[in-house]
Design a protein around this motif. Sequence first.
Motif, PDB file in Angstrom:
ATOM      1  N   PHE A 150       0.821  -1.211   0.000  1.00 13.26           N
ATOM      2  CA  PHE A 150       0.000   0.000   0.000  1.00 13.26           C
ATOM      3  C   PHE A 150       0.856   1.262   0.000  1.00 13.26           C
ATOM      4  O   PHE A 150       0.479   2.277  -0.602  1.00 13.26           O
ATOM      5  CB  PHE A 150      -0.942  -0.003   1.204  1.00 13.26           C
ATOM      6  CG  PHE A 150      -2.113  -0.937   1.055  1.00 13.26           C
ATOM      7  CD1 PHE A 150      -3.083  -0.702   0.098  1.00 13.26           C
ATOM      8  CD2 PHE A 150      -2.234  -2.054   1.866  1.00 13.26           C
ATOM      9  CE1 PHE A 150      -4.168  -1.565  -0.050  1.00 13.26           C
ATOM     10  CE2 PHE A 150      -3.309  -2.923   1.726  1.00 13.26           C
ATOM     11  CZ  PHE A 150      -4.279  -2.679   0.762  1.00 13.26           C
ATOM     12  N   ALA A 151       2.014   1.221   0.676  1.00  9.52           N
ATOM     13  CA  ALA A 151       2.902   2.387   0.688  1.00  9.52           C
ATOM     14  C   ALA A 151       3.455   2.661  -0.703  1.00  9.52           C
ATOM     15  O   ALA A 151       3.563   3.814  -1.141  1.00  9.52           O
ATOM     16  CB  ALA A 151       4.045   2.165   1.675  1.00  9.52           C
ATOM     17  N   THR A 152       3.802   1.595  -1.422  1.00  7.66           N
ATOM     18  CA  THR A 152       4.309   1.754  -2.789  1.00  7.66           C
ATOM     19  C   THR A 152       3.204   2.213  -3.727  1.00  7.66           C
ATOM     20  O   THR A 152       3.428   3.055  -4.610  1.00  7.66           O
ATOM     21  CB  THR A 152       4.904   0.424  -3.282  1.00  7.66           C
ATOM     22  OG1 THR A 152       5.893  -0.028  -2.357  1.00  7.66           O
ATOM     23  CG2 THR A 152       5.541   0.581  -4.655  1.00  7.66           C
ATOM     24  N   TRP A 153       1.999   1.678  -3.523  1.00  9.60           N
ATOM     25  CA  TRP A 153       0.865   1.985  -4.403  1.00  9.60           C
ATOM     26  C   TRP A 153       0.336   3.401  -4.171  1.00  9.60           C
ATOM     27  O   TRP A 153       0.161   4.174  -5.118  1.00  9.60           O
ATOM     28  CB  TRP A 153      -0.223   0.943  -4.161  1.00  9.60           C
ATOM     29  CG  TRP A 153      -1.465   1.090  -4.993  1.00  9.60           C
ATOM     30  CD1 TRP A 153      -1.619   1.816  -6.147  1.00  9.60           C
ATOM     31  CD2 TRP A 153      -2.737   0.495  -4.717  1.00  9.60           C
ATOM     32  NE1 TRP A 153      -2.901   1.716  -6.611  1.00  9.60           N
ATOM     33  CE2 TRP A 153      -3.621   0.906  -5.763  1.00  9.60           C
ATOM     34  CE3 TRP A 153      -3.208  -0.346  -3.714  1.00  9.60           C
ATOM     35  CZ2 TRP A 153      -4.942   0.502  -5.808  1.00  9.60           C
ATOM     36  CZ3 TRP A 153      -4.534  -0.753  -3.765  1.00  9.60           C
ATOM     37  CH2 TRP A 153      -5.382  -0.329  -4.804  1.00  9.60           C
ATOM     38  N   TRP A 154       0.074   3.747  -2.917  1.00 10.30           N
ATOM     39  CA  TRP A 154      -0.562   5.031  -2.618  1.00 10.30           C
ATOM     40  C   TRP A 154       0.424   6.170  -2.463  1.00 10.30           C
ATOM     41  O   TRP A 154       0.145   7.297  -2.890  1.00 10.30           O
ATOM     42  CB  TRP A 154      -1.378   4.909  -1.327  1.00 10.30           C
ATOM     43  CG  TRP A 154      -2.584   4.034  -1.445  1.00 10.30           C
ATOM     44  CD1 TRP A 154      -3.179   3.608  -2.604  1.00 10.30           C
ATOM     45  CD2 TRP A 154      -3.358   3.479  -0.381  1.00 10.30           C
ATOM     46  NE1 TRP A 154      -4.261   2.820  -2.328  1.00 10.30           N
ATOM     47  CE2 TRP A 154      -4.402   2.726  -0.966  1.00 10.30           C
ATOM     48  CE3 TRP A 154      -3.271   3.538   1.005  1.00 10.30           C
ATOM     49  CZ2 TRP A 154      -5.356   2.044  -0.212  1.00 10.30           C
ATOM     50  CZ3 TRP A 154      -4.224   2.865   1.770  1.00 10.30           C
ATOM     51  CH2 TRP A 154      -5.250   2.130   1.158  1.00 10.30           C
ATOM     52  N   LEU A 155       1.563   5.923  -1.835  1.00  7.37           N
ATOM     53  CA  LEU A 155       2.513   6.997  -1.532  1.00  7.37           C
ATOM     54  C   LEU A 155       3.700   7.028  -2.479  1.00  7.37           C
ATOM     55  O   LEU A 155       4.509   7.953  -2.416  1.00  7.37           O
ATOM     56  CB  LEU A 155       3.029   6.844  -0.089  1.00  7.37           C
ATOM     57  CG  LEU A 155       1.970   6.850   1.011  1.00  7.37           C
ATOM     58  CD1 LEU A 155       2.622   6.667   2.374  1.00  7.37           C
ATOM     59  CD2 LEU A 155       1.179   8.156   0.982  1.00  7.37           C
ATOM     60  N   HIS A 156       3.813   6.016  -3.331  1.00  3.79           N
ATOM     61  CA  HIS A 156       4.942   5.908  -4.262  1.00  3.79           C
ATOM     62  C   HIS A 156       6.280   5.970  -3.527  1.00  3.79           C
ATOM     63  O   HIS A 156       7.239   6.586  -3.990  1.00  3.79           O
ATOM     64  CB  HIS A 156       4.878   7.017  -5.320  1.00  3.79           C
ATOM     65  CG  HIS A 156       3.565   7.085  -6.042  1.00  3.79           C
ATOM     66  ND1 HIS A 156       3.156   6.123  -6.945  1.00  3.79           N
ATOM     67  CD2 HIS A 156       2.543   7.989  -5.962  1.00  3.79           C
ATOM     68  CE1 HIS A 156       1.948   6.437  -7.419  1.00  3.79           C
ATOM     69  NE2 HIS A 156       1.555   7.558  -6.831  1.00  3.79           N
ATOM     70  N   GLU A 157       6.302   5.338  -2.341  1.00  9.12           N
ATOM     71  CA  GLU A 157       7.543   5.302  -1.573  1.00  9.12           C
ATOM     72  C   GLU A 157       8.571   4.419  -2.279  1.00  9.12           C
ATOM     73  O   GLU A 157       8.244   3.332  -2.759  1.00  9.12           O
ATOM     74  CB  GLU A 157       7.291   4.761  -0.162  1.00  9.12           C
ATOM     75  CG  GLU A 157       6.562   5.721   0.748  1.00  9.12           C
ATOM     76  CD  GLU A 157       6.468   5.202   2.175  1.00  9.12           C
ATOM     77  OE1 GLU A 157       6.911   4.060   2.411  1.00  9.12           O
ATOM     78  OE2 GLU A 157       5.955   5.936   3.036  1.00  9.12           O
TER      79      GLU A 157
END
Length: 303
Positions: free
Chosen positions: A254-261
């Motif tokens: 979710f961090a990669t998907w939503w925040l593009h971390e």
Amino acid sequence: MFRTQTRAELMLSLATLGWGMNYPLMKMALQHELGIWTLAVRFSLSFLIMLPLLWMQRQHLSWGSAKIGMLLGLILLPSVELMNLGLHYTSSANAGFIFALCIIWVPILNAYLNKTRISPQIKFSMTLGLIGLAIIANLHQLKFNYGDFLILLCSFLYAAYILVLDRYGKTYSGIVMTVMQLMVLGIGCTIVYAIAKPPVHNINWSWQLVAIILASSLVSSTFATWIQTRYQADTTPDRAALIFNLEPVFATIFATWWLHEAVGLNIIVGGSFILAAIIVPTLAKRWFDNRLRSTDPKQCNHK
């Protein structure tokens, strides 16, 4: 029994998805509002959502269930505040993997409280976990992230929460304990906000903030807390621990998907060590138990 355990483990998997979502949700909330205000609104709303169920389960309401529920809430309160503060200084992906170390602390605390020795498998697992933590924190560069340390303390408190829930979860009503937990969290977070808020606080309302609060309250707080309180008792602690490993995985997704971390190599390698540290004790115990059963003459069928 098999159907009950399977259903419980599927429900716990859904709970870990809700917890994993919460890391980037809170990270996004911090971009709009004070974290302490968000927590106060989130848990107060969760309590109000669950309150009608308490009336429906009033026949199960007792001082014992209320007391254990409030105790669980008092353990969770500093944990969620530490998580909120830690997310100011570290990424949600880091937080997810470091928080997963709570499954390592569970057998350590259990051994200490019950005056038993820690098995070699657990000691090996602790070593893997510490190596993974060092890699994530970039200790080779002598840079230990303050947020990582706060999340580590948070995971230790959550381990205590798991032990208390494991001890009393089969005795008292899950609905009652969940409502009492959310009540303590709502009141406690509101008190923290009242003490720590700035002299002037103008709330920056937006549709995105409302959506974040609703998603966090409904999924990460109400739904996930009730599922763990209700269903953890229907499976074994080892199986529950293995399922909880999904939380940092969902947090990273979710961090990669939503925040593009950006997920650096240190997070991938360190997170892999931590996941291995969590999984190894469960797999080793299952392998050892299966091997004992296969060599036990009483378990063998003789013609």
